[in-house]
Design a protein around this motif. Structure first.
Motif, mmCIF file in Angstrom:
data_model
loop_
_atom_site.group_PDB
_atom_site.id
_atom_site.type_symbol
_atom_site.label_atom_id
_atom_site.label_comp_id
_atom_site.label_asym_id
_atom_site.label_seq_id
_atom_site.Cartn_x
_atom_site.Cartn_y
_atom_site.Cartn_z
ATOM 1 N N LEU A 218 0.826 -1.200 0.000
ATOM 2 C CA LEU A 218 0.000 0.000 0.000
ATOM 3 C C LEU A 218 0.867 1.259 0.000
ATOM 4 O O LEU A 218 0.601 2.208 -0.732
ATOM 5 C CB LEU A 218 -0.943 -0.004 1.212
ATOM 6 C CG LEU A 218 -1.877 1.189 1.364
ATOM 7 C CD1 LEU A 218 -2.783 1.330 0.147
ATOM 8 C CD2 LEU A 218 -2.700 1.051 2.637
ATOM 9 N N ALA A 219 1.920 1.254 0.801
ATOM 10 C CA ALA A 219 2.831 2.405 0.852
ATOM 11 C C ALA A 219 3.459 2.671 -0.510
ATOM 12 O O ALA A 219 3.577 3.821 -0.944
ATOM 13 C CB ALA A 219 3.916 2.153 1.898
ATOM 14 N N LEU A 220 3.849 1.601 -1.190
ATOM 15 C CA LEU A 220 4.433 1.750 -2.526
ATOM 16 C C LEU A 220 3.386 2.217 -3.532
ATOM 17 O O LEU A 220 3.671 3.059 -4.392
ATOM 18 C CB LEU A 220 5.064 0.433 -2.973
ATOM 19 C CG LEU A 220 6.338 0.031 -2.242
ATOM 20 C CD1 LEU A 220 6.623 -1.451 -2.429
ATOM 21 C CD2 LEU A 220 7.510 0.873 -2.700
ATOM 22 N N LEU A 221 2.179 1.699 -3.442
ATOM 23 C CA LEU A 221 1.113 2.105 -4.360
ATOM 24 C C LEU A 221 0.818 3.604 -4.273
ATOM 25 O O LEU A 221 0.634 4.262 -5.296
ATOM 26 C CB LEU A 221 -0.170 1.321 -4.099
ATOM 27 C CG LEU A 221 -0.181 -0.129 -4.556
ATOM 28 C CD1 LEU A 221 -1.414 -0.850 -4.026
ATOM 29 C CD2 LEU A 221 -0.119 -0.234 -6.065
ATOM 30 N N ILE A 222 0.768 4.132 -3.049
ATOM 31 C CA ILE A 222 0.473 5.564 -2.914
ATOM 32 C C ILE A 222 1.743 6.411 -3.030
ATOM 33 O O ILE A 222 1.649 7.626 -3.141
ATOM 34 C CB ILE A 222 -0.283 5.881 -1.610
ATOM 35 C CG1 ILE A 222 0.567 5.597 -0.387
ATOM 36 C CG2 ILE A 222 -1.602 5.170 -1.567
ATOM 37 C CD1 ILE A 222 -0.021 6.147 0.895
ATOM 38 N N GLY A 223 2.908 5.769 -3.004
ATOM 39 C CA GLY A 223 4.161 6.498 -3.193
ATOM 40 C C GLY A 223 4.521 7.414 -2.045
ATOM 41 O O GLY A 223 5.047 8.508 -2.255
ATOM 42 N N SER A 224 4.258 6.978 -0.833
ATOM 43 C CA SER A 224 4.566 7.780 0.345
ATOM 44 C C SER A 224 5.915 7.368 0.925
ATOM 45 O O SER A 224 6.041 6.294 1.516
ATOM 46 C CB SER A 224 3.479 7.589 1.410
ATOM 47 O OG SER A 224 3.892 8.122 2.646
ATOM 48 N N PRO A 225 6.952 8.216 0.791
ATOM 49 C CA PRO A 225 8.265 7.860 1.334
ATOM 50 C C PRO A 225 8.243 7.565 2.837
ATOM 51 O O PRO A 225 8.896 6.627 3.296
ATOM 52 C CB PRO A 225 9.129 9.091 1.040
ATOM 53 C CG PRO A 225 8.462 9.759 -0.111
ATOM 54 C CD PRO A 225 6.997 9.488 0.069
ATOM 55 N N THR A 226 7.488 8.363 3.594
ATOM 56 C CA THR A 226 7.403 8.127 5.044
ATOM 57 C C THR A 226 6.781 6.772 5.337
ATOM 58 O O THR A 226 7.260 6.020 6.191
ATOM 59 C CB THR A 226 6.570 9.236 5.721
ATOM 60 O OG1 THR A 226 7.168 10.504 5.443
ATOM 61 C CG2 THR A 226 6.490 9.033 7.215
#
Length: 176
Positions: A111-119
């Motif tokens: 999910l983090a990779l899908l939305i592209g959120s570095p944090t």
């Protein structure tokens, strides 16, 4: 008449959704402060999105491989959805004790990779993945021991939580 899912399963699913959504909100909030240039980079988002889709696919494959074995061998009679009443030690469960949950523990990172959120990618998802694995070790192991007693204890002593053989990971993540 089909029996509904138990409250324990509902609580776990809701907890999982809360930590995933919390990771998204906190990740984006911190990205807008500390990672603004990366968060708004189209190249970064394209790369992370592609990796996220691939990781999500193999995570769901783990659920499918483990779920198929549980459905075939772990259910007898009319029991609640997502529950088992027979100890499964065959198939992928011969390699490790909680293969589905291990595979699904990669969903926060997906999910983090899908939305592209570095944090979310660098800090929150790894913590959520560890949290999920700890919850498995604490609650799933205790529940399995309570349900299956000495049989589970023998299974636990002979089957690792993480397999040592690479073919077990290939089977879990890439077999159909």
């Amino acid at each position: 008449m089909k029996i509904k899912t138990t409250p324990s399963v509902v609580i776990r699913v809701l907890l999982w959704l809360i930590i995933l959504l919390g990771g998204v909100v906190i990740g984006i909030k911190f990205d807008l402060i500390y990672f603004k240039s990366t968060f708004f980079s189209p190249i970064f988002h394209i790369v992370t999105f592609i990796v996220g889709v691939l990781l999500l696919k193999i995570s769901f494959n783990a659920a499918k491989v483990g779920g198929r074995e549980l459905k075939k061998m772990g259910r007898e009679g009319d029991i609640p959805r997502l529950e088992t009443n027979k100890l499964v030690t065959t198939g992928i469960f011969h390699c490790f004790r909680h293969p589905m949950l291990f595979g699904l523990s990669f969903i926060p990172l997906s999910l983090a990779l899908l939305i592209g959120s570095p944090t979310f990618i660098l800090f929150i998802a790894p913590l959520e993945m560890i949290f999920i694995l700890i919850m498995v070790l604490i609650f799933e192991e205790a529940e399995a021991y309570k349900k299956f007693g000495e049989d589970y204890k023998r299974y636990k002593n002979s089957t690792p939580i993480f397999p040592k053989k690479p073919e077990c990971y290939r089977w879990l993540f890439f077999e159909d």
